[in-house]
Each structure stands twice: as structure tokens, then as C-alpha cells.
Design an enzyme around this catalytic site. Structure first.
Site: not given
Lengths: 328, 328
Positions: B54, B303
Site C-alpha cells: 500500500k 501483498s
């Protein structure tokens, strides 16, 4: 006894050329939660294909064996990661590997060594070198020693080249010391390329033979039984004449850490750096936490990640109970 | 309703220029123990400074805000990793960050968001967007959405550029899908640069709204209560109009995985790849294990690695009991 010839940074550069494309060029992982006066990066050799830096030395050494001799295979003795490294490297060269391992080796390392197609020969602690010598005599295979060879030292030294490339103003490098191949190689590269950097070996207090030896100026021997007390099962060897000479030449000093500090560092690496480390791999971070190492950019070499899952669960679970995450 | 304008590979290239030096360029980690017909690499975004991809989108989006507006700060709502990313990116720009988080957010993510100097505002599930809008009105700060913005998508897409650079003949890419910013960005880059590759989104069975939506050709809405059932706390969002349009354009399909498969993949990543993954980060590997994905070089995007230590200990401990290590 004449002084051994030391590996040079050019030997290490040649090794890097040989290894290009066959190993993972590990990045430096920034540890943003660390001491701002000593900004910290982690060199995660745990991410190599066999989970440890040893693949560098093994591939370099096997690639340097004369092809006719190489076809007769290789022999290695190791408490674990060198075993997997030689098994993996031999498989890549399509040759046979006989791996001698002490009976107390963690099961996970035996299984993984066999998984590369190697033949594993278990033996009593302290008998590894003798059993390996017998296998060499019987098979004509070449011994690939875990650290006592210039090609092994040069292969491990490629880690130092990468650190110097990625962080040329590094002030401090912290490297685990056992047989000393890793610290000899990295120290040689860093001394040549970053002459102002300090290079510290790190040992468990329970296996601190090199710390004592460098202070005295000659190797200090500890019994196998003594060295086997540490949880850091990869740090139970002692330097050879060749690696001791390198360590005398390249290390600033050797720092020691306790068993509790090693466990805390394994937990911190998992929780804060999202990296799985074996106890031996975590001693650099443990030393960074315990000792007032010099100010400036600091690199900890995380040498390997082959830990028994139950031990990892135990260490991380215990840290969760005391909230290691909020400690830094 | 006109079709939204899609992000292009040139937008992603511009984002990569903006991010250069501010993020970790993650390597592809070879997973030697995987299926030889589908050789596997792991893209470990868990190693980014905040433990998740992110940070790419957040830094790109904040760098694109007009400087005068940027000085008034930023607001974000997030179940966790986007929160830390915006908090970290705001600190790097020296501006204030107000982060709205649902009350059920794992404590570790709240603590870490505050550790970057951000102000955390807890709210009820489903109220995040409304609370964030109120903060924007009150402070004049700019909203940095978690996925519904071209600059976020372009930032996450830089992962796709790196995959294409490192493994140009990639056949299959497996990417977690929640709000869809990650899969939209990576998919856009891979479609442009590796036109023969298949790109699969991956969702938990318990939050498989995008799998159903793509099959139907329009978004399928699930209740928050339904989506909150999965252990993958980062995969409980649903695509916006903008990301849904991208996913329709770039994904081959969406694969689903069970909760048990997610746990097994977390264990496999820790034990075999020596990488700590949060449940959401492990769905790609879970899909690789469950589904007969196409032959050829395969990349799984890991991720994020922000998992509660007690949960990691529980999952790894359970896998040790059943011997996950010897299963592959």
C-alpha cells in the site's frame, strides 16, 4: 607455520561473476522501527533458495572443481545449511552429493538435504570430518568444506560486495561467526570497498570461542559439548587456521549475545521485518540491540531462515504474550 | 453512466519514476519446492517498510496532491495497511494524517499507524467513509482513498512493471482482490508488457463478491457482515466503479480459496519461503495450490505481512504438528 594466503576482493569479484543468475541478489530491507542514530538494514540471506547464504560458497567452490574430478561427485559435512547448499549445488551440476551430518541435526535440515537428491550419512558429533574423509577415499569425490577454503570464503564474500554497492556509506556491519567463512568473506569485501566501516562478528555467549581467540591472538578451543549448548545450531563450529587469519585481519571485534537475546531477535525479525530467521541468523540483530554499536548506517546479515516450525511458533507466541511489538 | 477512464501503463511508468528510491524494489523469490510445471516466484511486498504494497499507492497519490492543498494534511479510511501507508507517507511529506479505522481492526495495525505520528479515529464497521468525509470537511485535508483513485492504481501497478522486468516470460500472475486497486494496477502493467500472461484475481470464498460480479458483468454486493467472516481482514472491501472496470478489462478470472487453504498458505510461506504473510497476503499461494493454473512461470504477489503474532504462532504451530514441511 607460515601465514595463510588471504582471499582478496578480486577473488570475491570473480566469484560474483560466477554466481550471477544462480543466486538471489538479496536487497537491503530497511528496518524503519530501529534506532534513528543507527539506521538499520537487514540483508536477508534467508531468502536464498536453500534458506541460507551457504549456497553462494557451495556454488562457487563446485564451479571451481576440475570437470573430470567434479563428475565423481562431492562430499560435505555440515550441521545443516552447508549440507543443503552442497546438495542443491550438486544437483544443479548433475553430480552426486554425499552429506555427512551429526545425529543431533534438526530433522527439517535432514529432510530438505535429501529432497535435493543427496545421500545423507548421519554420524556422532565430532566424527563428521573423519567420516567425510573416508567417503572421499572410497568414492573419489571432492570434499567441499563448510568454510575452510578460499573458494568458500570468496563465495560468501559476494554478500559484502552487494552491501558495498547498495549502501556505500555503511558504518557498521554485523555478521554471525561460527567457522568464520561468512565473516571472512564479507569482512574482506567491506574492508576493501568501505575502508571506514567497522565489521563486527557476533557469537552466542555459549559458543564465544572466536571472541576469546581474537582477544588472545590465537584460537581458543571449546569442547563440542560446550558449543552445543547454544540454541544457535549453526554457530557451533570454530574457525580454521585460514578463517582465523582472515578474522584477525578484517574484524573490528566480536560481540556476544545471550540465548534470550537471540530468541527476542528471532521474534523481532518475524514481527517487525516479516522475515523468518533461524536462531543463528538472528544474532546480528541481537547484537545491535544489546551493544552500543557505532552511529551511522548499519547492516545486519540475516544468515539463514531454517528454523523448526515448532520452535518458531514457540518464540513468536511467547513474544506475543509479552507484547514485543510495542517495545520499540 | 459513462465508462471510467482507465489507468495506462504510461501512468504506471510515471508512478515508478516518482517512487524510485522511496520504496523497496522487491525481488522475485524463487520457490524451488513448487510444482516444476508451474515454476513459482513470490513477490514479497510484505518487505516494504510498512509491511505491505500500500505504500506504493499512498506515496504516489500524496506526491500528486497540489502542494498548497497538501500542507493541510490528508485523511484516509482503511482496515489497516492503507492506514499505515498513508501515515508513513504523510510523515515523509511532513504533513498531518487523520486515519479512520473500523473498531475491529487488529490492534497491531492501530499501534503501528499511530507510531508514524498519525491521528487514529476509530469508528463502527461501515461508517468509515462517512467519518472520513466529515474530517475532510472539518480540516480541509485531502482524502487519500484506499483504492478508488487513478493515482493509487498507478502506484500499485508499479509491482506489475517490476514483474515484467524481472520475468518477461511470466505465464501466470496471481493477485489478491479486495477493493481491486492492486489487481487493477498490476493487471494493467502485465497486460501491456506481457500480453500472453494470464492474470488471476484471488478472493476468499467467504468474500467472493468480485468473482461473482465479473461472472455476471456487474458488481455483486455482499453485506459487511458476510465479508467480515474471512480471516483475511485485508480482503473485506469491494471494488468501486473505477476498479471494477479495470478488473473487467485486465483479469482472466477470479479464483477463490477456503479459510483452511489460506491458513495452510501462511504456514507454507513461513516454513518454506521464510516469509511472514498476513492471511490476505497468502491467498495467491493458496490459489496456486488449489487450482490447476496454467503451465509456465508463475508469480504470486504476497501483498502484506502484518499478522498478529499470536495468530502467526497458532498457524505455524498447527502446521508443525501435522508436518506441513514434508507435504510438498
Amino acid at each position: 607455520m607460515s601465514a595463510p594466503t588471504l582471499v582478496t576482493v578480486d577473488d570475491i569479484r570473480s566469484a560474483a561473476e560466477r554466481l550471477r543468475g544462480s543466486i538471489l541478489r538479496t536487497p537491503l530491507i530497511p528496518a524503519a522501527w530501529a534506532d534513528p542514530a543507527r539506521p538499520l538494514w537487514i540483508k536477508p540471506e534467508s531468502l536464498q533458495v536453500i534458506g541460507a547464504f551457504k549456497v553462494r560458497g557451495a556454488l562457487n567452490a563446485i564451479s571451481r572443481i576440475d570437470p573430470a574430478a567434479r563428475r565423481r561427485g562431492v562430499v560435505a559435512y555440515s550441521s545443516g545449511n552447508h549440507a543443503q547448499a552442497v546438495a542443491y549445488a550438486a544437483a544443479r551440476f548433475g553430480i552426486e552429493a554425499h552429506i555427512v551430518m551429526p545425529e543431533e541435526t534438526p530433522e527439517i535440515k535432514v529432510v530438505r538435504t535429501r529432497s535435493h537428491g543427496a545421500r545423507v550419512v548421519l554420524c556422532e558429533a565430532g566424527q563428521r570430518e573423519a567420516v567425510a574423509a573416508r567417503l572421499v577415499a572410497e568414492t573419489g569425490a571432492t570434499l567441499v568444506p563448510p568454510f575452510d577454503h578460499p573458494d568458500i570464503i570468496a563465495g560468501q564474500g559476494t554478500i559484502g560486495l552487494e552491501i558495498a554497492e547498495d549502501l556505500p556509506d555503511v558504518a557498521t556491519v554485523l555478521v554471525p561467526v561460527s567457522g568464520g567463512g561468512l565473516a571472512s568473506g564479507i569482512g574482506t569485501a567491506i574492508r576493501a570497498l568501505c575502508p571506514h566501516a567497522e565489521i563486527f562478528g557476533v557469537e552466542p555467549e555459549l559458543a564465544a570461542d572466536t571472541a576469546a581467540g581474537l582477544r588472545r591472538g590465537s584460537p581458543v578451543r571449546m569442547s563440542i559439548q560446550e558449543r552445543n549448548r547454544t540454541i544457535a545450531d549453526g554457530l557451533r563450529s570454530e574457525p580454521s587456521e585460514l578463517t582465523f587469519a582472515h578474522l584477525q585481519h578484517v574484524l573490528t571485534d566480536v560481540l556476544t549475545v545471550s540465548e534470550d537475546e537471540i530468541r527476542s531477535a528471532v521474534a523481532e525479525l518475524a514481527v517487525r521485518a516479516r522475515l523468518v530467521s533461524e536462531p543463528s541468523g538472528a544474532v546480528g540483530l541481537a547484537a545491535y540491540r544489546r551493544h552500543a554499536t557505532p552511529a551511522g548506517p548499519t547492516v545486519v546479515v540475516l544468515s539463514g531462515g531454517n528454523i523448526e516450525p515448532a520452535l518458531l511458533a514457540d518464540i513468536v507466541g511467547a513474544s506475543a504474550a509479552v507484547g514485543v511489538d510495542q517495545g520499540h
